[in-house]
Design an enzyme around this catalytic site. Structure first.
Site, PDB file in Angstrom:
ATOM      1  N   ASP A 128       0.804  -1.221   0.000  1.00 23.14           N
ATOM      2  CA  ASP A 128       0.000   0.000   0.000  1.00 23.14           C
ATOM      3  C   ASP A 128       0.834   1.266   0.000  1.00 23.14           C
ATOM      4  OD1 ASP A 128      -2.627  -0.786  -0.026  1.00 23.14           O
ATOM      5  OD2 ASP A 128      -2.751  -1.033   2.142  1.00 23.14           O
TER       6      ASP A 128
HETATM    7  C1  GLC Z   1      -0.617   2.627   5.860  1.00 25.61           C
HETATM    8  C2  GLC Z   1       0.099   1.402   6.377  1.00 25.61           C
HETATM    9  C3  GLC Z   1      -0.197   0.189   5.576  1.00 25.61           C
HETATM   10  C4  GLC Z   1      -1.694   0.066   5.370  1.00 25.61           C
HETATM   11  C5  GLC Z   1      -2.263   1.360   4.797  1.00 25.61           C
HETATM   12  C6  GLC Z   1      -3.754   1.288   4.563  1.00 25.61           C
HETATM   13  O1  GLC Z   1      -0.118   2.967   4.637  1.00 25.61           O
HETATM   14  O2  GLC Z   1       1.497   1.578   6.399  1.00 25.61           O
HETATM   15  O3  GLC Z   1       0.322  -0.950   6.218  1.00 25.61           O
HETATM   16  O4  GLC Z   1      -1.933  -0.970   4.489  1.00 25.61           O
HETATM   17  O5  GLC Z   1      -1.981   2.395   5.672  1.00 25.61           O
HETATM   18  O6  GLC Z   1      -4.495   1.579   5.678  1.00 25.61           O
HETATM   19  C1  GLC Z   2      -1.677  -3.698   5.428  1.00 28.39           C
HETATM   20  C2  GLC Z   2      -2.901  -3.787   4.563  1.00 28.39           C
HETATM   21  C3  GLC Z   2      -2.698  -4.693   3.374  1.00 28.39           C
HETATM   22  C4  GLC Z   2      -1.419  -4.368   2.669  1.00 28.39           C
HETATM   23  C5  GLC Z   2      -0.250  -4.363   3.629  1.00 28.39           C
HETATM   24  C6  GLC Z   2       1.035  -3.935   2.971  1.00 28.39           C
HETATM   25  O1  GLC Z   2      -1.521  -4.903   6.123  1.00 28.39           O
HETATM   26  O2  GLC Z   2      -4.017  -4.230   5.288  1.00 28.39           O
HETATM   27  O3  GLC Z   2      -3.780  -4.596   2.487  1.00 28.39           O
HETATM   28  O4  GLC Z   2      -1.229  -5.300   1.657  1.00 28.39           O
HETATM   29  O5  GLC Z   2      -0.518  -3.469   4.684  1.00 28.39           O
HETATM   30  O6  GLC Z   2       1.027  -2.590   2.659  1.00 28.39           O
END
Ligand code: GLC
Ligand code: GLC
Length: 810
Positions: free
Chosen positions: A483
């Site tokens: 993400d």
């Molecule tokens: C932030 C976090 C990530 C998560 C994203 C969506 O970017 O670092 O882990 O998936 O938020 O909420």
């Molecule tokens: C968080 C989010 C997931 C994402 C991950 C890596 O765990 O829930 O959707 O893939 O971060 O960014």
């Protein structure tokens, strides 16, 4: 340092010191009504949705930590204490918290008085039951005062914290006998109320927080408790609470059991009232009637334990290593069920008001619980697919109450669609239910646009094919699984979300991770098509997969490992040519699982590079070198300080991809070493460093570049649970369901002599015994089923039968 121990026979973790390095929590409830409970009885309850139907109030990230819960106060001749140590924090003579499967038992003792509280949500109920057992272990008679206490949340947990100008004037309660009813907003638009009951006469009560606690007191010393005198207060606005007051006498050796019930009720519009302004209490009384004696509570607990016996009976390992057995047989499966129930909504790191169900998260979670609750897994798959668009794209999240796509977050995370192929094919392999492919499933929740579920898988496949970039690799969109790798975002405004902002359009950033993912699940799609006899579809799809393999070999290889991506400008991401972020874990995982360039040695080289550059004492970090300054064209990944989260943290979700990759090339020692490093039961001895619960995985462990490597955060709600379960059971222990039978293909350390697995699958019970006489890591030379040699490496399904399967490695 340890703060407790595992009691495997009872499937419990027993905490013996209340001052854990972080609140160590548990979850109560399995279907509609849920509670979070810490080892000091902190936490809260909600009905279905932690944001919109929050029953009790909780204050996240407060001082002291873990504020709000279901608290009991005992005033024993001016010694005031709580059985769970908090909130009073009077040092206890004895303390123990047993977190079990969907129940928690907390016991404290002070000056010869013992108080044990059992907390759970009975199956099929909408209430949390708290059985309090008080025992006088002293040689003298005791008379003391007991206060219960909880603070109501005004239903919408977000509004409850923010909209004080309104909220402080809306609170309403009713008191009837030993039951306190919370009915804020019931007279207008709400059809629900909550209640808190005790099965005994009370000598007083409180429902107004200020009257009970005192405006400038803390939870640790409510004025009413300190004085040993309830106020019998009626809340009118401000902060309604519920507290029962009981005067109790116990002879030496005597015990008394009380049952408290916190419940939730919904009434239809025509049944809301008993009389003017008095709520209809029939359903509350029914619920109370169900559990209002210790005998009824004990019976309900037995049912709950039986429920867990059944859920856990599908995969039972006997490896001789108690830490591995307890993870595989108990805790990892339990965590997978909790992620099924909670998705990413409510934990001690997720505040229960932020996130809905993630498209990618929920599909991946499914591989951890499909064998436990196949029917509900099917429903979940259909719910997820119903939010998909016709072009295969998807809303990134949907709301659990409405099951509709979340407009505020939108879509364009280009890995999303592929995970639907993972969840669906795993479901079919587990159950044999090809019928799911014919179910009519809407697009974007519009029934008029429903198509067979198979078409959703096809749309997922072609969404990648139709979104290819200049190197023949998949366009990344807003982000792929990571993400925080936001290659089209370019944000300089701190008020923008990295996930939803696309400041530059027409970006051609591409993802090598999605490319690998596409090869794995594209092949799965082709295999499924052939399996159902749809060869035309398979023939049409296959060349796209082959082309992707070529594109990765040609444009996705950096010489010693797989590249991560191409950025907006077409520059390499995850290459030796970069200063920071030269290598990333995700593409090494997916391209090695897809075995891309295996014959040319690419898989070996890439995994060796992981070992050399990403591995550390506590697990495999996400990227290296860590980013030390903000890279505008990469986005959020470079905002985290080095060693945390997606910037070179040990993101435990993706470590199993490398484990599985290692099993592809037969390196059992290495796969196992990676498994062990992040597996919580093996970290119990370093709990003071690790910080989070030793019985569940955390999303992230601080990596080698961090201030304190090895310190974990974000326990419980993470795809880590499902993927580690998947890696150990399907690929290391190697027992995996396939369309026409069960595959047994272990990849283990050569020193392992063998192990047993009992697996229930499609009505067949397989009692599998793996032996490793030659000390190999991989390779099966013989399989015998009920003593008869089997010519295949797949043992077929035989519904109704119990099969003894002997597997000889070599
Ligand atoms: C932030 C976090 C990530 C998560 C994203 C969506 O970017 O670092 O882990 O998936 O938020 O909420
Ligand atoms: C968080 C989010 C997931 C994402 C991950 C890596 O765990 O829930 O959707 O893939 O971060 O960014």
């Amino acid at each position: 340092m340890k703060y407790g121990y595992f009691d495997d026979e009872n499937r419990e973790y027993v905490i013996t010191d209340p001052i854990t390095p972080w609140p160590w929590i548990n979850y109560l409830g399995n279907e509609d009504f849920f509670s979070l409970i810490s080892n000091t009885a902190g936490g809260y309850a909600f009905y279905k949705d932690a944001k919109f139907r929050r029953l009790t109030r909780y204050r996240y990230n407060n001082v002291p930590m873990d504020n709000g819960g279901r608290y009991f106060y005992i005033n024993d001749h001016d010694t005031v204490w709580s059985p769970g140590w908090k909130p009073v924090k009077t040092p206890l003579d004895k303390y123990e918290c047993r977190h079990g499967l969907s129940y928690t038992r907390i016991k404290g003792e002070k000056n010869g008085l013992e108080a044990e509280v059992l907390f759970f949500v009975p199956l099929k109920s909408w209430c949390e039951v708290q059985k309090v057992k008080l025992t006088n272990n002293s040689p003298e008679a005791k008379s003391f005062k007991l206060f219960s206490f909880m603070e109501w949340c005004l239903w919408n947990a977000e509004d409850d914290q923010n909209n004080l100008q309104r909220n402080l004037s809306t609170g309403e309660v009713e008191i009837a006998g030993s039951t306190i009813y919370h009915k804020t907003e019931y007279k207008e638009r709400r059809n629900h109320y909550a209640f808190y009951h005790v099965n005994s006469e009370i000598q007083g009560f409180d429902t107004d927080r200020e009257s009970f606690v005192g405006l400038y007191n803390e939870y640790s010393g409510p004025q009413a408790v300190l004085e040993g005198k309830p106020r019998n207060s009626h809340a009118h606005g401000w902060s309604p609470v519920a507290s029962h007051y009981l005067e109790i006498e116990l002879k030496p050796g005597e015990s008394k059991e009380l049952v408290f019930i916190l419940g939730y009720v919904e009434n239809s519009d025509d049944e809301k009232w008993e009389s003017k302004n008095l709520i209809n209490k029939v359903k509350a009384k029914d619920a109370i009637e169900q559990f209002n004696t210790p005998g009824k509570v004990d019976a309900a607990l037995k049912d709950l334990q039986k429920y867990w016996d059944d859920l856990l009976s599908g995969y039972v390992l006997n490896s001789g290593d108690e830490r591995l057995d307890r993870m595989v047989n108990i805790w990892n499966q339990y965590q997978c069920m909790v992620t099924f129930n909670m998705s990413r909504s409510a934990s001690f790191f997720e505040v229960g008001i932020g996130r809905g169900m993630g498209f990618r998260d929920s599909n991946q979670d499914l591989i951890g619980f499909v064998h436990q609750i196949p029917e509900r897994a099917k429903e979940r798959i259909i719910d997820i697919a119903s939010t998909q668009f016709e072009d295969g794209g998807a809303y990134h999240q949907y709301q659990p109450l409405t099951k509709r796509g979340n407009d505020a977050i939108g879509g364009n995370f280009n890995d999303d669609p592929l995970w639907l192929i993972l969840s669906t094919t795993e479901y079919i392999k587990e159950t044999g239910d090809y019928g799911i492919l014919d179910e009519m499933v809407p697009f974007d929740n519009d029934e008029s646009r429903a198509k067979p579920h198979f078409d959703h898988l096809k749309a997922s496949f072609y969404h990648v094919v139709n979104n290819i970039g200049p190197h023949g690799l998949p366009l990344i969109g807003r982000a792929d699984w990571n993400d925080c790798l936001n290659l089209n975002c370019f944000s300089t405004n701190p008020n923008e979300s990295f996930q939803t902002t696309e400041n530059k359009s027409g970006g051609t950033a591409e993802s090598v991770m999605i490319a690998g993912l596409f090869v794995v699940y594209g092949r799965e799609f082709v295999k499924l098509c052939r399996q159902i006899g749809n060869n035309d579809e398979a023939d049409a799809a296959e060349p796209h997969v082959d082309r992707m393999v070529d594109a990765i070999k040609k444009h996705g290889w950096d010489g010693d490992w797989y590249l991560r991506a191409y950025d907006f400008y077409g520059k390499k991401v995850g290459s030796k040519e970069n200063q920071e972020g030269q290598i990333f874990i995700e593409s090494q995982g997916w391209c090695s699982m897809a075995e891309i360039g295996r014959d040319e040695g690419m898989v070996h080289k890439a995994l060796d590079a992981v070992k050399e550059r990403l591995d550390c004492e506590y697990g495999i970090v996400l990227n290296n070198p860590a980013f030390t300054s903000y890279v505008l064209e990469y986005g959020e990944i470079s905002t985290y300080p080095a060693g945390y989260k997606e910037n070179a943290g040990i993101f435990c979700h993706n470590n199993p991809w490398i484990m599985i990759g290692e099993t592809m090339i037969g390196r059992g020692e290495q796969a196992w070493e990676y498994y062990r490093k992040i597996c919580p039961a093996y970290l119990e001895d370093i709990s003071d460093l690790h910080k989070t619960e030793p019985y569940v995985y955390s999303q992230m462990i601080a990596g080698k570049d961090a201030h304190k490597p090895g310190e974990a955060k974000n326990s419980w709600l993470t795809g880590t649970a499902a993927w580690n379960y998947y890696a150990i059971t399907r690929y290391i222990l190697g027992v995996r369901p396939d369309y026409d039978g069960i595959i047994i293909d272990p990849c283990i350390p050569s020193s392992w002599k063998g192990y047993g697995v009992s697996r229930k699958l499609r009505g067949t019970t397989y009692n599998i015994k793996v032996e490793n006489p030659d000390g190999v890591c991989k390779g099966v030379k013989e399989i015998r089923v009920n003593g008869k040699k089997c010519n295949d490496s797949i043992v077929s399904y035989s519904p109704g039968e119990v099969l003894d399967v002997e597997v000889i490695m070599g």
